[in-house]
Design an enzyme around this catalytic site. Structure first.
Site, PDB file in Angstrom:
ATOM      1  N   HIS A 257       0.831  -1.205   0.000  1.00 33.25           N
ATOM      2  CA  HIS A 257       0.000   0.000   0.000  1.00 33.25           C
ATOM      3  C   HIS A 257       0.872   1.264   0.000  1.00 33.25           C
ATOM      4  O   HIS A 257       0.712   2.147  -0.849  1.00 33.25           O
ATOM      5  CB  HIS A 257      -0.922  -0.024   1.233  1.00 33.25           C
ATOM      6  CG  HIS A 257      -1.830   1.162   1.341  1.00 33.25           C
ATOM      7  ND1 HIS A 257      -3.137   1.123   0.909  1.00 33.25           N
ATOM      8  CD2 HIS A 257      -1.635   2.399   1.829  1.00 33.25           C
ATOM      9  CE1 HIS A 257      -3.700   2.308   1.115  1.00 33.25           C
ATOM     10  NE2 HIS A 257      -2.806   3.108   1.683  1.00 33.25           N
ATOM     11  N   GLU A 258       1.810   1.328   0.941  1.00 28.56           N
ATOM     12  CA  GLU A 258       2.678   2.519   1.022  1.00 28.56           C
ATOM     13  C   GLU A 258       3.577   2.614  -0.217  1.00 28.56           C
ATOM     14  O   GLU A 258       3.923   3.716  -0.657  1.00 28.56           O
ATOM     15  CB  GLU A 258       3.513   2.499   2.301  1.00 28.56           C
ATOM     16  CG  GLU A 258       2.700   2.477   3.600  1.00 28.56           C
ATOM     17  CD  GLU A 258       1.614   3.543   3.680  1.00 28.56           C
ATOM     18  OE1 GLU A 258       1.769   4.607   3.057  1.00 28.56           O
ATOM     19  OE2 GLU A 258       0.586   3.293   4.340  1.00 28.56           O
ATOM     20  N   HIS A 261       1.746   4.583  -2.788  1.00 26.06           N
ATOM     21  CA  HIS A 261       1.885   6.030  -2.567  1.00 26.06           C
ATOM     22  C   HIS A 261       3.274   6.507  -2.996  1.00 26.06           C
ATOM     23  O   HIS A 261       3.429   7.535  -3.658  1.00 26.06           O
ATOM     24  CB  HIS A 261       1.698   6.352  -1.077  1.00 26.06           C
ATOM     25  CG  HIS A 261       0.271   6.290  -0.610  1.00 26.06           C
ATOM     26  ND1 HIS A 261      -0.721   7.048  -1.161  1.00 26.06           N
ATOM     27  CD2 HIS A 261      -0.322   5.562   0.383  1.00 26.06           C
ATOM     28  CE1 HIS A 261      -1.878   6.806  -0.531  1.00 26.06           C
ATOM     29  NE2 HIS A 261      -1.656   5.901   0.403  1.00 26.06           N
ATOM     30  N   GLU A 287      -4.642   7.754  -3.164  1.00 28.16           N
ATOM     31  CA  GLU A 287      -5.187   6.498  -2.627  1.00 28.16           C
ATOM     32  C   GLU A 287      -5.473   5.506  -3.754  1.00 28.16           C
ATOM     33  O   GLU A 287      -5.372   4.297  -3.559  1.00 28.16           O
ATOM     34  CB  GLU A 287      -6.457   6.798  -1.818  1.00 28.16           C
ATOM     35  CG  GLU A 287      -6.916   5.669  -0.922  1.00 28.16           C
ATOM     36  CD  GLU A 287      -6.024   5.442   0.296  1.00 28.16           C
ATOM     37  OE1 GLU A 287      -5.077   6.235   0.534  1.00 28.16           O
ATOM     38  OE2 GLU A 287      -6.256   4.438   1.004  1.00 28.16           O
TER      39      GLU A 287
END
Lengths: 492, 492
Positions: A257-258, A261, A287
């Protein structure tokens, strides 16, 4: 040729952007390496830097430069547009209100942490009421004749409106509620993991995952933090992860997830470094990148097949017999109270609940005193379960205590955008699954870099998505994807 | 009661101090954790913050506040004195010169690193000449009718004069040269270490050493860095160390050295936090703390007896048979080219050489073109050895490339102060050695905290030492200590 006013404005802005990055470094430091006893001094350091940034952002010379600026191309024009938008917003809010909000949210944040630990909503309510009052005052200063809530939304998702989100989210809710009921009623259930997942093994494999998804550690690093986050833009974009002894997916998927980003930030055209378009354009678009990495790519059958093999190599047998069972385990659906722990089916229902409640608060249809009751009633309706205590309900998230009204919907907007991007990606790259099955995500990350990442803030949020997917984004592809995926997984 | 001008001045200064701490954090980050590829952006971030700090330091309001300030007590008076001193210095140097120095030293630093790697002094000389020219110009702006060199010395050791240092250093040189000749001619020689000193073992024991000397990790942390340093003031004081495979003393004594710096900062009265007296008062006094920790305490027979035991427990047998032999090994004297690797006998001779040469440069008695020759001649005279290449001679230190003329003598001044403090400490705490032999340094660190650390910048540098030792400091105690110690060790 860049005119003088533009040149002066951009030079001034560049220093401001650099100082903004410094603030980000302090935040990173605080959450990863700062000595425990340094908090009080750090608060003063950050306040001093925030003061410098605030004075720069309200510097009257910006107004003069803006009045004289005539940008020479679309890149300059967009930079001027973003600076003008920020300057006008800052100018509209009285200094005293900005200061009051900063002070109150700082106190409210501490009060919230205490109230959550003590499961005491009533003790927190007066503080939240004060945050809400000041937030509405700020929204009134910003909104002009438009809706109050939209003025707040603009902080996180410029250009988005509640009307648009209401229509999108209204279409999501019934189909998600129906899907969760079918999934939870299914006979087929995924296997549980058993086994020893050493911290060292989790961290090594999570670093491998980050690299697999294109994270560049020459311009970043991975550390541990209690709540994983990504931080920084340009040449220094850092991510954090965490490990939980028997839950390796927690570590792996928060890393992916990170990484989503971080790859967005790292992929931005270097020519935009330290300019207003040198970072991700909105929370929702940001997101969408973390979510498509985490879910549509990272939790899909092809990539989990590769991950299953790597986990067997690193951890040995952990009670899951084959890649199909592993795929089911990765995507286990279960009812739960906590948004941040929710699976793909439940996640957006958590967000929709908050979106509806915070609009009611801002528009004055709901009083803080009645918020807990409203939360619990809505939760029972959508999740079929009664909230057992405030820390599992209305007190679980930090956002409102920090004055972040209008932030929540960007999570679901990101999921909606990820759904659209995934559909377009699969149309453009038909052999993607074969690469993912080998742990090679590059066809996907290349596609995203070309269509989303490199543009940074050049296009408006909805526009960059529309250009990437070849049409206006809507919730359809996300719903189709979720229904197909979980019908398949649960034999519905 | 604090008057209005003082109150406004102090509030403004407090923010400046906080921003100065932020700059320190960026420096720490750069040397320990920063991603390799982030350097270019970091330089821009630091330049932006440096610009903010410079504008604050030259803010005309400071002049107005200073004109109106009437401090209410000696603490306020000293703060005003320090702010006034800094403001007057900054005001005397033209902006264009400050900017030229910043740009030139930044380029010269890169040129020096290249020249050192290539052993090419001639290639570096023109750059150094330009740094020297600008540095002299700055000294002329600052000096008034006083000596140019003293104006530079003031940056690092306010109040010190070349006359005073010349007298002190003049007395040191012949006795140090004589001592090194006797030691190097001695028959008795210390044993060499052999054995396996794992990095993990070195780091664990070095952390234990830091704690043993009173370092507070609740308000600090220890990391690795290529060149160990300490960083920060107040509630966040960090140190770094390094490990060399077969040289554990490198790690241990650089840690103890940095712990000395850090304990000074950590020991300052918390009431002075983020004020002009909230940090160590000068480089010389700072160095006196790192040196007394490292040498008079850390390399003394009692403490090394304890360290020998701990090293045996951690590393097993390493070829040194007893604590006396270990004490000798810790204090091995050997001729060498490099200042930073020098033992206690040679160290100050390295500094004296630089002090004499840099005064000759500043006063125009020596041209940069002749510097290498002058260095080599002096080295041959004092060390009895010919310099084999520039990287072992005139190119070894970073200081001059960075424009840090006047910095070197503070190293030896620190040693002189450490000598005085050690004599006074032993007079006041007669049973100190018994505690040190148990690895308990608290009687020494308590004494230093009470007499030096807690005062921060409250007293002028020489004054805080004089108050601590009960008289004016001179080089006598250092020389007596060195002669007694090394005569004993080498059976002279």
């Amino acid at each position: 040729m860049t005119d003088t006013a533009c040149a002066e404005l951009f030079a001034f802005q560049r220093e401001t952007e650099a100082l903004g990055q410094v603030m980000g470094r302090l935040g990173w430091d605080q959450e990863t390496v700062m000595p425990e006893g340094a908090g009080e001094q750090r608060a003063e350091e950050m306040a001093a830097l925030a003061g410098v940034l605030h004075r720069r952002k309200t510097d009257p010379r910006i107004g003069e430069w803006l009045a004289a600026a005539s940008p020479s191309d679309m890149v300059e024009a967009r930079q001027v547009e973003l600076i003008r938008h920020g300057f006008e917003k800052t100018s509209r809010v009285p200094e005293a209100l900005t200061a009051a909000l900063a002070g109150t949210t700082s106190r409210a944040h501490r009060a919230w942490a205490k109230a959550r630990a003590a499961d005491d909503f009533a003790g927190f309510a007066p503080m939240l009421d004060e945050v809400l009052r000041l937030t509405r005052e700020r929204a009134e200063a910003l909104a002009g004749n438009g809706p109050l809530y939209d003025a707040l939304l603009d902080d996180y998702e410029p250009g988005a409106t509640s009307v648009e989100l209401e229509s999108m989210f209204g279409a999501l809710r019934p189909r998600l509620v129906a899907l969760r009921e079918r999934v939870l009623g299914a006979e087929r259930q995924p296997p549980a993991l058993s086994g020893d997942f050493s911290e060292a093994g989790q961290l090594a494999l999570s670093a491998e995952l980050a690299r697999a998804f294109g994270y560049d550690t020459h311009h970043g690093r991975i550390d541990k933090a209690v709540h994983p986050f990504s931080s920084g833009s340009g040449l220094d974009v850092r991510i954090t992860t965490r490990t939980v002894p028997h839950e390796p997916f927690n570590c792996f998927y928060s890393t992916v997830h990170e990484t989503g980003h971080a790859c967005y930030e790292q992929g931005i055209d270097r020519a935009y470094l330290l300019t207003p378009i040198g970072q991700g354009v909105s929370m929702g678009v940001h997101e969408s990148q973390s979510r498509i990495y985490e879910n549509q790519l990272g939790r899909g059958r092809p990539f989990t097949g590769w991950l299953y093999g790597r986990m067997r190599e690193v951890f040995g047998d952990f009670g899951v017999t084959d890649a199909d069972a592993f795929y089911a385990a990765v995507n286990r659906v279960s009812s739960g109270y906590i948004r941040t722990e929710a699976d793909e089916v439940h996640y957006n229902l958590h967000v929709l609940l908050r979106f509806d409640l915070e609009r009611d608060l801002i528009d004055g249809r709901l009083a803080v005193a009645d918020l807990q009751e409203a939360w619990n009633a809505r939760f029972k309706k959508d999740f079929g379960v009664a909230v057992d205590r405030p820390s599992n309900g209305v007190l679980q998230d930090v956002h409102w205590s920090a004055g972040l009204f209008g932030y929540f919907p960007t999570y679901t907007l990101g999921n909606v955008y990820a759904g659209c991007l995934n559909a377009a990606l699969r149309r453009d790259v038909p052999d993607l699954d074969a690469a993912l099955a080998e742990g090679d995500t590059s066809p996907a990350t290349d596609w995203l870099r070309e269509r989303i990442h490199r543009h940074g803030g050049l296009y408006r949020p909805r526009e960059v998505i529309a250009r990437a997917v070849g049409g206006e984004p809507d919730e359809g592809p996300l719903l189709d994807y979720l229904e197909a995926k979980f019908s398949g997984l649960y034999g519905l």
